[in-house]
Each structure stands twice: as C-alpha cells, then as structure tokens.
Motif scaffolding. Structure first.
Motif, PDB file in Angstrom:
ATOM      1  N   LEU A 184      36.711  32.328  47.915  1.00  0.00           N
ATOM      2  CA  LEU A 184      36.355  33.628  47.058  1.00  0.00           C
ATOM      3  C   LEU A 184      37.512  33.828  46.052  1.00  0.00           C
ATOM      4  O   LEU A 184      37.125  34.785  45.222  1.00  0.00           O
ATOM      5  N   ARG A 185      38.646  33.505  46.139  1.00  0.00           N
ATOM      6  CA  ARG A 185      39.882  33.742  45.142  1.00  0.00           C
ATOM      7  C   ARG A 185      39.552  32.714  43.943  1.00  0.00           C
ATOM      8  O   ARG A 185      40.035  32.958  42.854  1.00  0.00           O
ATOM      9  N   VAL A 186      38.398  31.783  44.163  1.00  0.00           N
ATOM     10  CA  VAL A 186      38.353  30.891  42.664  1.00  0.00           C
ATOM     11  C   VAL A 186      37.863  31.779  41.557  1.00  0.00           C
ATOM     12  O   VAL A 186      36.904  32.532  41.476  1.00  0.00           O
ATOM     13  N   GLY A 187      38.488  31.699  40.213  1.00  0.00           N
ATOM     14  CA  GLY A 187      38.156  32.406  39.159  1.00  0.00           C
ATOM     15  C   GLY A 187      39.098  33.628  38.929  1.00  0.00           C
ATOM     16  O   GLY A 187      39.345  34.273  37.892  1.00  0.00           O
ATOM     17  N   ALA A 188      39.952  34.045  39.999  1.00  0.00           N
ATOM     18  CA  ALA A 188      40.839  35.259  39.852  1.00  0.00           C
ATOM     19  C   ALA A 188      41.782  34.866  39.234  1.00  0.00           C
ATOM     20  O   ALA A 188      42.491  33.741  39.184  1.00  0.00           O
ATOM     21  N   ALA A 239      38.985  28.217  54.579  1.00  0.00           N
ATOM     22  CA  ALA A 239      38.443  27.743  53.411  1.00  0.00           C
ATOM     23  C   ALA A 239      37.324  28.756  52.854  1.00  0.00           C
ATOM     24  O   ALA A 239      37.290  28.704  51.494  1.00  0.00           O
ATOM     25  N   ARG A 240      36.630  29.338  53.496  1.00  0.00           N
ATOM     26  CA  ARG A 240      35.521  30.293  52.925  1.00  0.00           C
ATOM     27  C   ARG A 240      36.420  31.415  52.434  1.00  0.00           C
ATOM     28  O   ARG A 240      36.019  31.848  51.285  1.00  0.00           O
ATOM     29  N   ARG A 241      37.527  32.002  52.777  1.00  0.00           N
ATOM     30  CA  ARG A 241      38.187  32.965  52.341  1.00  0.00           C
ATOM     31  C   ARG A 241      38.952  32.540  51.014  1.00  0.00           C
ATOM     32  O   ARG A 241      38.852  33.511  50.180  1.00  0.00           O
ATOM     33  N   LEU A 242      39.429  31.345  50.947  1.00  0.00           N
ATOM     34  CA  LEU A 242      40.168  30.941  49.872  1.00  0.00           C
ATOM     35  C   LEU A 242      39.253  30.748  48.718  1.00  0.00           C
ATOM     36  O   LEU A 242      39.481  30.968  47.300  1.00  0.00           O
ATOM     37  N   ARG A 293      44.225  25.848  44.187  1.00  0.00           N
ATOM     38  CA  ARG A 293      44.673  25.156  42.999  1.00  0.00           C
ATOM     39  C   ARG A 293      44.728  26.145  41.689  1.00  0.00           C
ATOM     40  O   ARG A 293      43.685  27.089  41.534  1.00  0.00           O
ATOM     41  N   ALA A 294      45.656  25.871  40.904  1.00  0.00           N
ATOM     42  CA  ALA A 294      45.361  27.045  39.664  1.00  0.00           C
ATOM     43  C   ALA A 294      46.146  26.463  38.244  1.00  0.00           C
ATOM     44  O   ALA A 294      46.480  25.192  38.264  1.00  0.00           O
ATOM     45  N   THR A 295      45.764  26.810  37.247  1.00  0.00           N
ATOM     46  CA  THR A 295      46.411  27.101  36.084  1.00  0.00           C
ATOM     47  C   THR A 295      47.058  28.013  35.723  1.00  0.00           C
ATOM     48  O   THR A 295      46.811  28.985  36.023  1.00  0.00           O
ATOM     49  N   ILE A 296      48.158  27.585  34.729  1.00  0.00           N
ATOM     50  CA  ILE A 296      48.740  28.878  34.209  1.00  0.00           C
ATOM     51  C   ILE A 296      47.864  29.525  33.221  1.00  0.00           C
ATOM     52  O   ILE A 296      47.164  28.947  32.465  1.00  0.00           O
ATOM     53  N   ARG A 343      51.798  34.086  35.952  1.00  0.00           N
ATOM     54  CA  ARG A 343      50.449  34.605  36.054  1.00  0.00           C
ATOM     55  C   ARG A 343      49.415  33.158  36.239  1.00  0.00           C
ATOM     56  O   ARG A 343      49.649  32.302  35.191  1.00  0.00           O
ATOM     57  N   VAL A 344      48.494  33.029  37.120  1.00  0.00           N
ATOM     58  CA  VAL A 344      47.864  32.000  37.335  1.00  0.00           C
ATOM     59  C   VAL A 344      46.366  32.271  37.350  1.00  0.00           C
ATOM     60  O   VAL A 344      45.925  33.334  37.983  1.00  0.00           O
ATOM     61  N   THR A 345      45.388  31.274  36.979  1.00  0.00           N
ATOM     62  CA  THR A 345      43.908  31.505  37.218  1.00  0.00           C
ATOM     63  C   THR A 345      43.605  30.646  38.258  1.00  0.00           C
ATOM     64  O   THR A 345      44.083  29.246  38.428  1.00  0.00           O
ATOM     65  N   ILE A 346      42.923  30.997  39.400  1.00  0.00           N
ATOM     66  CA  ILE A 346      42.648  30.163  40.581  1.00  0.00           C
ATOM     67  C   ILE A 346      41.426  28.965  40.119  1.00  0.00           C
ATOM     68  O   ILE A 346      40.469  29.794  39.602  1.00  0.00           O
ATOM     69  N   THR A 347      41.569  28.002  40.108  1.00  0.00           N
ATOM     70  CA  THR A 347      40.671  26.934  39.809  1.00  0.00           C
ATOM     71  C   THR A 347      39.731  26.345  40.940  1.00  0.00           C
ATOM     72  O   THR A 347      38.874  25.750  40.732  1.00  0.00           O
ATOM     73  N   GLY A 348      40.570  26.233  42.203  1.00  0.00           N
ATOM     74  CA  GLY A 348      39.840  25.591  43.354  1.00  0.00           C
ATOM     75  C   GLY A 348      40.513  25.902  44.609  1.00  0.00           C
ATOM     76  O   GLY A 348      41.654  26.539  44.542  1.00  0.00           O
TER      77      GLY A 348
END
Length: 105
Positions: free
Chosen positions: A40-44, A35-38, A100-103, A88-93
C-alpha cells in the motif's frame, strides 16, 4: 457440571515439533499480512533515516520502523547518502518485510 473435553489433558509447553510447526504457520500468515500492508506504500513519498549501506544501496528506516526489528527501506543509488542523514524517497516496490525506494526529486 459439564467438563470441557480437553480439560486436564495437556501439561507443560508441548512437544518442540508442534511448537515449531505452529510458529512457522503463524510467521507465514504474518508475512502475507506484512506484504499486503507494505504494498500500500508503493508510490508514496516519505522521509527516512539512513542507517547504513550495502554497496551502492542505502539502508534506511521510516519513523514507524524500529532498528533491528522492522524491515528496511532500500534506496537504490543511495550510496552517497550519509549515515544519520534524513532523505526524501519515493517507494517503488515492496517485499514481505522491506521497501524499495529511489531518492525523491
């Protein structure tokens, strides 16, 4: 010559209840690390491969994820993406195992 106190006392793999309790403790620690590692990807923004769908959500994986082993990237409103398509997605959660992501726009 000194002997260790536990030497020779254990034979075999041990009771099933003890093994299960140890496995559960290990998995709980691993879930917190994941959970901590994932998180860190939010916003990428990243490229993922679409593997399937659950309703209007596309299920995908990044280049670092193995199918059926690692977690998935759940793309909101990704129902129009084709299986096998790169997106291509943006990680939102993030959760313990999935993103979780959006396009990406």
């Amino acid at each position: 010559r000194r002997r260790s106190p536990g030497r020779g006392r254990f034979h075999g793999p041990g009771p099933a209840a003890v093994k299960e309790e140890r496995r559960a403790r290990f998995m709980a620690v691993q879930a917190r690390i994941s959970a901590r590692r994932l998180a860190l990807r939010v916003g990428a923004t990243m490229t993922v491969l679409v593997d399937g769908h659950e309703g209007r959500t596309a299920l995908a994986r990044s280049a670092a994820d193995a199918p059926e082993i690692d977690g998935v990237v759940r793309i909101a409103a990704g129902g129009g993406l084709a299986v096998g398509e790169f997106a291509r997605v943006t990680i939102t959660g993030a959760s313990r195992h999935d993103l979780r992501a959006t396009i990406a726009v």
